[in-house]
Write an enzyme that holds these catalytic residues in place. Structure first.
Site, PDB file in Angstrom:
ATOM      1  N   ASP A  13       0.884  -1.163   0.000  1.00 38.72           N
ATOM      2  CA  ASP A  13       0.000   0.000   0.000  1.00 38.72           C
ATOM      3  C   ASP A  13       0.922   1.213   0.000  1.00 38.72           C
ATOM      4  O   ASP A  13       1.469   1.590   1.032  1.00 38.72           O
ATOM      5  CB  ASP A  13      -0.899   0.000   1.239  1.00 38.72           C
ATOM      6  N   GLU A  73      -1.129  -1.461  -4.711  1.00 34.93           N
ATOM      7  CA  GLU A  73      -2.345  -0.685  -4.913  1.00 34.93           C
ATOM      8  C   GLU A  73      -2.028   0.564  -5.715  1.00 34.93           C
ATOM      9  O   GLU A  73      -1.038   1.240  -5.459  1.00 34.93           O
ATOM     10  CB  GLU A  73      -2.956  -0.302  -3.569  1.00 34.93           C
ATOM     11  N   ASP A 148      -2.599   0.909   7.153  1.00 36.54           N
ATOM     12  CA  ASP A 148      -1.682   0.813   6.011  1.00 36.54           C
ATOM     13  C   ASP A 148      -1.207  -0.625   5.829  1.00 36.54           C
ATOM     14  O   ASP A 148      -1.063  -1.106   4.706  1.00 36.54           O
ATOM     15  CB  ASP A 148      -0.487   1.752   6.213  1.00 36.54           C
TER      16      ASP A 148
END
Length: 190
Positions: A13, A73, A148
């Site tokens: 992420d 992502e 996160d």
């Protein structure tokens, strides 16, 4: 991955203040939790030092866990172009850390990750984290981590789900079973 019984997927992420990472192993088509955590970047100040730190930490995680695949992502479109630029750079550096070791990288939109893990493209971070704990049976000691890290773990699990779906395997796009049959004649027994 033909002939390989286990594979390790690293999910990332991206962020410029906090970057999350999560790892799963897949053995006999069963995903299992390996690790997750965050890379704190807020104290570095200089954006170029932040990028260097991202490369070093992602490289270290790759050396430690030896993932077979990396899923990352995609930054979502925000209102601030500068933030998007910095996030894109952070994402790119993480990708290069994997690609420099010949590890394939796949990118997923936040909506796809939420849909794949949480059942809805508008699932909350809490809902996604709860599903991760149910599916991967994450130890209680790890549950107190930041979003996160769980977001990154969700990216890894999303990649597992997407790559395990026969409609999405291979370099060619399979929009339905007819496309799959046409693109994979060796896998169809008549």
């Amino acid at each position: 991955m033909k002939g390989k019984k286990e594979r390790i997927i690293l999910g990332i992420d991206p962020g410029t203040i906090v970057m999350g990472y999560g790892l799963i192993s897949v053995s006999n088509n069963k995903p299992q939790f390996l690790a997750m955590g965050i890379i704190e970047l807020s104290k570095l100040g200089d954006h170029y030092l932040t990028l260097k730190r991202i490369f070093e930490r992602i490289s270290g995680i790759i050396e430690e866990f030896l993932p077979d695949e990396v899923a990352i992502e995609a930054p979502f479109l925000g209102v601030n172009a500068q933030v998007m630029l910095k996030l894109g750079r952070a994402q790119g550096v993480a990708m290069i850390a994997a690609l420099s070791r010949d590890i394939p990288v796949t990118e997923y939109s936040p909506r796809r990750v939420k849909q794949s893990v949480g059942g809805s493209g508008s699932a909350s971070k809490d809902q996604v984290a709860e599903m991760l704990h149910r599916i991967l049976k994450i130890p209680e000691s790890v549950k107190a981590t930041k979003y996160d890290a769980t977001d990154a773990l969700a990216v890894a699990l999303c990649h597992y789900f997407q790559s395990s779906n026969p409609l999405s395997l291979g370099d060619r796009v399979n929009r339905n079973w007819e496309d799959f049959v046409r693109n994979n004649p060796d896998k169809v027994h008549r």
